[in-house]
Design a protein around this motif. Sequence first.
Motif, PDB file in Angstrom:
ATOM      1  N   ASN A  30       1.042  -1.903   0.354  1.00 40.59           N
ATOM      2  CA  ASN A  30      -0.156  -0.021   0.179  1.00 40.59           C
ATOM      3  C   ASN A  30       1.261   1.620   0.037  1.00 40.59           C
ATOM      4  O   ASN A  30       0.419   2.162  -1.043  1.00 40.59           O
ATOM      5  N   LEU A  31       2.161   1.458   0.844  1.00 35.24           N
ATOM      6  CA  LEU A  31       2.778   2.678   0.889  1.00 35.24           C
ATOM      7  C   LEU A  31       3.354   2.416  -0.523  1.00 35.24           C
ATOM      8  O   LEU A  31       3.656   4.017  -0.928  1.00 35.24           O
ATOM      9  N   VAL A  32       4.118   1.392  -1.050  1.00 31.18           N
ATOM     10  CA  VAL A  32       4.719   1.710  -2.346  1.00 31.18           C
ATOM     11  C   VAL A  32       4.227   2.073  -3.777  1.00 31.18           C
ATOM     12  O   VAL A  32       3.679   2.823  -4.475  1.00 31.18           O
ATOM     13  N   ASN A  33       2.363   1.615  -3.274  1.00 31.58           N
ATOM     14  CA  ASN A  33       1.798   1.916  -4.252  1.00 31.58           C
ATOM     15  C   ASN A  33       1.499   3.400  -4.085  1.00 31.58           C
ATOM     16  O   ASN A  33       1.016   4.324  -5.104  1.00 31.58           O
ATOM     17  N   ARG A  34       0.801   4.121  -2.894  1.00 32.06           N
ATOM     18  CA  ARG A  34       1.027   5.167  -2.969  1.00 32.06           C
ATOM     19  C   ARG A  34       1.759   6.534  -3.315  1.00 32.06           C
ATOM     20  O   ARG A  34       1.288   7.070  -4.229  1.00 32.06           O
ATOM     21  N   LEU A  35       3.608   5.991  -2.599  1.00 30.19           N
ATOM     22  CA  LEU A  35       3.986   7.083  -3.619  1.00 30.19           C
ATOM     23  C   LEU A  35       4.234   6.787  -4.731  1.00 30.19           C
ATOM     24  O   LEU A  35       4.605   7.785  -5.180  1.00 30.19           O
ATOM     25  N   LEU A  36       4.057   5.395  -6.277  1.00 29.94           N
ATOM     26  CA  LEU A  36       4.655   5.054  -6.748  1.00 29.94           C
ATOM     27  C   LEU A  36       3.165   6.115  -7.658  1.00 29.94           C
ATOM     28  O   LEU A  36       3.704   6.899  -8.151  1.00 29.94           O
ATOM     29  N   MET A  37       1.665   6.195  -7.537  1.00 27.02           N
ATOM     30  CA  MET A  37       0.571   6.923  -7.615  1.00 27.02           C
ATOM     31  C   MET A  37       1.117   8.344  -7.585  1.00 27.02           C
ATOM     32  O   MET A  37       0.745   9.317  -8.386  1.00 27.02           O
ATOM     33  N   LYS A  38       1.890   9.061  -6.412  1.00 25.53           N
ATOM     34  CA  LYS A  38       1.826  10.503  -6.650  1.00 25.53           C
ATOM     35  C   LYS A  38       3.193  10.783  -7.624  1.00 25.53           C
ATOM     36  O   LYS A  38       3.007  11.647  -7.595  1.00 25.53           O
ATOM     37  N   LEU A  39       3.817   9.810  -7.884  1.00 25.86           N
ATOM     38  CA  LEU A  39       5.050  10.247  -8.575  1.00 25.86           C
ATOM     39  C   LEU A  39       5.047   9.857  -9.949  1.00 25.86           C
ATOM     40  O   LEU A  39       5.214  11.756 -10.615  1.00 25.86           O
ATOM     41  N   ILE A  40       3.577   9.458 -10.509  1.00 26.42           N
ATOM     42  CA  ILE A  40       3.158   9.348 -11.548  1.00 26.42           C
ATOM     43  C   ILE A  40       2.576  10.444 -12.072  1.00 26.42           C
ATOM     44  O   ILE A  40       2.947  11.410 -12.842  1.00 26.42           O
ATOM     45  N   GLU A  41       1.502  10.602 -11.213  1.00 24.92           N
ATOM     46  CA  GLU A  41       0.677  12.501 -10.980  1.00 24.92           C
ATOM     47  C   GLU A  41       1.858  13.431 -11.315  1.00 24.92           C
ATOM     48  O   GLU A  41       1.290  14.746 -12.195  1.00 24.92           O
TER      49      GLU A  41
END
Length: 61
Positions: A30-41
């Motif tokens: 969940n943490l990695v998903n949140r971080l990756l989604m933030k970087l993508i945005e």
Amino acid sequence: MVRRLTISLPDDNYEFLVAWAAREDRAISNLVNRLLMKLIEEEKARIQAPESGERKQQERE
């Protein structure tokens, strides 16, 4: 559609993520998903930013 992704990390980075996730009381995935989604945005916004700036300048002319 949701896709799964497998990554490899150095041990020290993995342990850092384990500790970070524990501090936030969340799963590592969940943490990695949140971080990756933030970087993508952020990257999407960065890529689109010059285009919107050019449009604004053209509108002024």
